[in-house]
Design an enzyme around this catalytic site. Sequence first.
Site, PDB file in Angstrom:
ATOM      1  N   CYS A 256       0.875  -1.183   0.000  1.00  0.00           N
ATOM      2  CA  CYS A 256       0.000   0.000   0.000  1.00  0.00           C
ATOM      3  C   CYS A 256       0.908   1.226   0.000  1.00  0.00           C
ATOM      4  O   CYS A 256       0.853   2.075   0.884  1.00  0.00           O
ATOM      5  CB  CYS A 256      -0.917   0.010   1.211  1.00  0.00           C
ATOM      6  SG  CYS A 256      -1.863  -1.515   1.470  1.00  0.00           S
ATOM      7  N   ALA A 257       1.746   1.318  -1.013  1.00  0.00           N
ATOM      8  CA  ALA A 257       2.889   2.236  -0.988  1.00  0.00           C
ATOM      9  C   ALA A 257       2.515   3.705  -1.112  1.00  0.00           C
ATOM     10  O   ALA A 257       3.226   4.563  -0.597  1.00  0.00           O
ATOM     11  CB  ALA A 257       3.873   1.855  -2.101  1.00  0.00           C
ATOM     12  N   GLY A 260       5.082   6.695  -1.549  1.00  0.00           N
ATOM     13  CA  GLY A 260       6.317   6.005  -1.252  1.00  0.00           C
ATOM     14  C   GLY A 260       7.230   6.519  -0.161  1.00  0.00           C
ATOM     15  O   GLY A 260       8.407   6.177  -0.146  1.00  0.00           O
ATOM     16  N   GLY A 261       6.719   7.289   0.782  1.00  0.00           N
ATOM     17  CA  GLY A 261       7.578   7.752   1.861  1.00  0.00           C
ATOM     18  C   GLY A 261       8.225   6.616   2.633  1.00  0.00           C
ATOM     19  O   GLY A 261       9.435   6.622   2.885  1.00  0.00           O
ATOM     20  N   ASP A 280       0.329  -0.162  -5.458  1.00  0.00           N
ATOM     21  CA  ASP A 280      -0.785   0.701  -5.067  1.00  0.00           C
ATOM     22  C   ASP A 280      -1.864   0.594  -6.128  1.00  0.00           C
ATOM     23  O   ASP A 280      -1.612   0.118  -7.247  1.00  0.00           O
ATOM     24  CB  ASP A 280      -0.336   2.164  -4.926  1.00  0.00           C
ATOM     25  CG  ASP A 280      -1.274   2.962  -4.033  1.00  0.00           C
ATOM     26  OD1 ASP A 280      -1.077   2.937  -2.800  1.00  0.00           O
ATOM     27  OD2 ASP A 280      -2.215   3.578  -4.562  1.00  0.00           O
ATOM     28  N   ASP A 325       0.582  -0.974   5.042  1.00  0.00           N
ATOM     29  CA  ASP A 325       0.188   0.307   5.640  1.00  0.00           C
ATOM     30  C   ASP A 325      -1.187   0.630   5.073  1.00  0.00           C
ATOM     31  O   ASP A 325      -1.326   1.343   4.086  1.00  0.00           O
ATOM     32  CB  ASP A 325       1.217   1.380   5.271  1.00  0.00           C
ATOM     33  CG  ASP A 325       0.896   2.730   5.884  1.00  0.00           C
ATOM     34  OD1 ASP A 325       0.152   2.764   6.882  1.00  0.00           O
ATOM     35  OD2 ASP A 325       1.371   3.749   5.354  1.00  0.00           O
ATOM     36  N   CYS A 378      -2.553   4.751  10.508  1.00  0.00           N
ATOM     37  CA  CYS A 378      -2.372   6.041  11.175  1.00  0.00           C
ATOM     38  C   CYS A 378      -3.655   6.372  11.939  1.00  0.00           C
ATOM     39  O   CYS A 378      -4.158   7.487  11.904  1.00  0.00           O
ATOM     40  CB  CYS A 378      -2.007   7.147  10.177  1.00  0.00           C
ATOM     41  SG  CYS A 378      -3.162   7.363   8.814  1.00  0.00           S
TER      42      CYS A 378
END
Length: 426
Positions: A256-257, A260-261, A280, A325, A378
Amino acid sequence: MIFLWGGLRLWRSPPQPFPDMKLHRNLCEAIIRALEAIFNQKQYADKVLEKLLKSNSKWGARDRAFIAESTYEIVRWWRKLLFLANETYYENGSNYENRVFWRVLGVHLLLQHKSLPPWQEWQNLFLKEIEQKASNIRERAIQHSIPDWLDKLGEQELGKGAWERELEALNKPAEVVLRANTLKISVQELQKLLQEQKIETKLTPHSPDALILATRQNIFQNPLFKEGYFEVQDVGSQEIGRFLRVKAGERVVDACAGAGGKTLHLASMMHNKGRIIAMDTESWKLAELKKRAKRNGIDIIETRLIESSKTIKRLANSADKLLLDVPCSGLGVLRRNPDAKWKLSEKFLIEVREKQSQILQQYSQMLKKGGFLVYATCSILPSENENQVNNFLLQNKNFRLLESKHLFPSEYGFDGFFMALLEKTN
């Protein structure tokens, strides 16, 4: 929250009071247009401001800062400001009249100790009355400026005391955190080079590669950024990358890039050796990742668009490490995305929890036996975090939980995240 000021990307910093700045009608009208787009047209605040601030080349840096910071702080405290302006708050998403936005802006400016011009929209607004009303607020959802349904859910999931601590922390503007690209420079060397440019930063014990900016700078135009010496990435986001325990030479999937951080961070920890497949469902995000990887001097990342379940099946049992993520409510990052709380709904939370469960169940098949998986969000809600992991483990006996971690904004001062490290045993 990143947005454009005059075509230059900047990061949100703590609000400035602008005590000696004269209020110009055109600047206030710009704020009103932004608020109408955010609340009535349901647009995202960062996109609204990006477009708005590019629309007038005559605005100076201070004008742009005033528009952006005023808009964000009004969005952050929207419900409370409505209450102080004697206006009705609509939890059902109904549109607000233009005069409501003007009155809310007037209340905000008075609380910032600004003298209001004698404009018709701001008649009968007096600081003393507003401060008196503010001192008598007893309802938590109004005091912390949050929807009733979300306030009830937060207390239900976290408990009264913990929820109130998080609400307090989530209403504080986020700090700007840099991550040194250790493929090119150490955090100490980066700090020294920034200091030579009169950019003050501080280290943090929460992340070995992180620097926190003391004051806002036009950091995305900085030559060090353009040369790939650092990225902007919150401390909690950096912790997720380290939690996966990647090693040089491994085959890693970031499923789930996004832009790309975390992918870039993984590549730096792998010393740009091995292979990372960044996936993604949005092609434009993967295109942005390619640009960032080139700037960072990284060449081990392969992007792959998720077009169907076949994309996942083709990678079955192939990854040494897998990062999930997953999409979430975003409650942990309200400090930098305050408009998210007004766009969330109970229906969306139900749908996103179903999506999280689906991703964890389906995407985990890409992991090899003996491989590690990190499930991350998050969010600060257990229903999106440990509950999802526990349900997955009940259905998948070939996985075991090695470690999990909550990062609560109230405890460490940055964004809120959850991460769980799982091992595939057979």
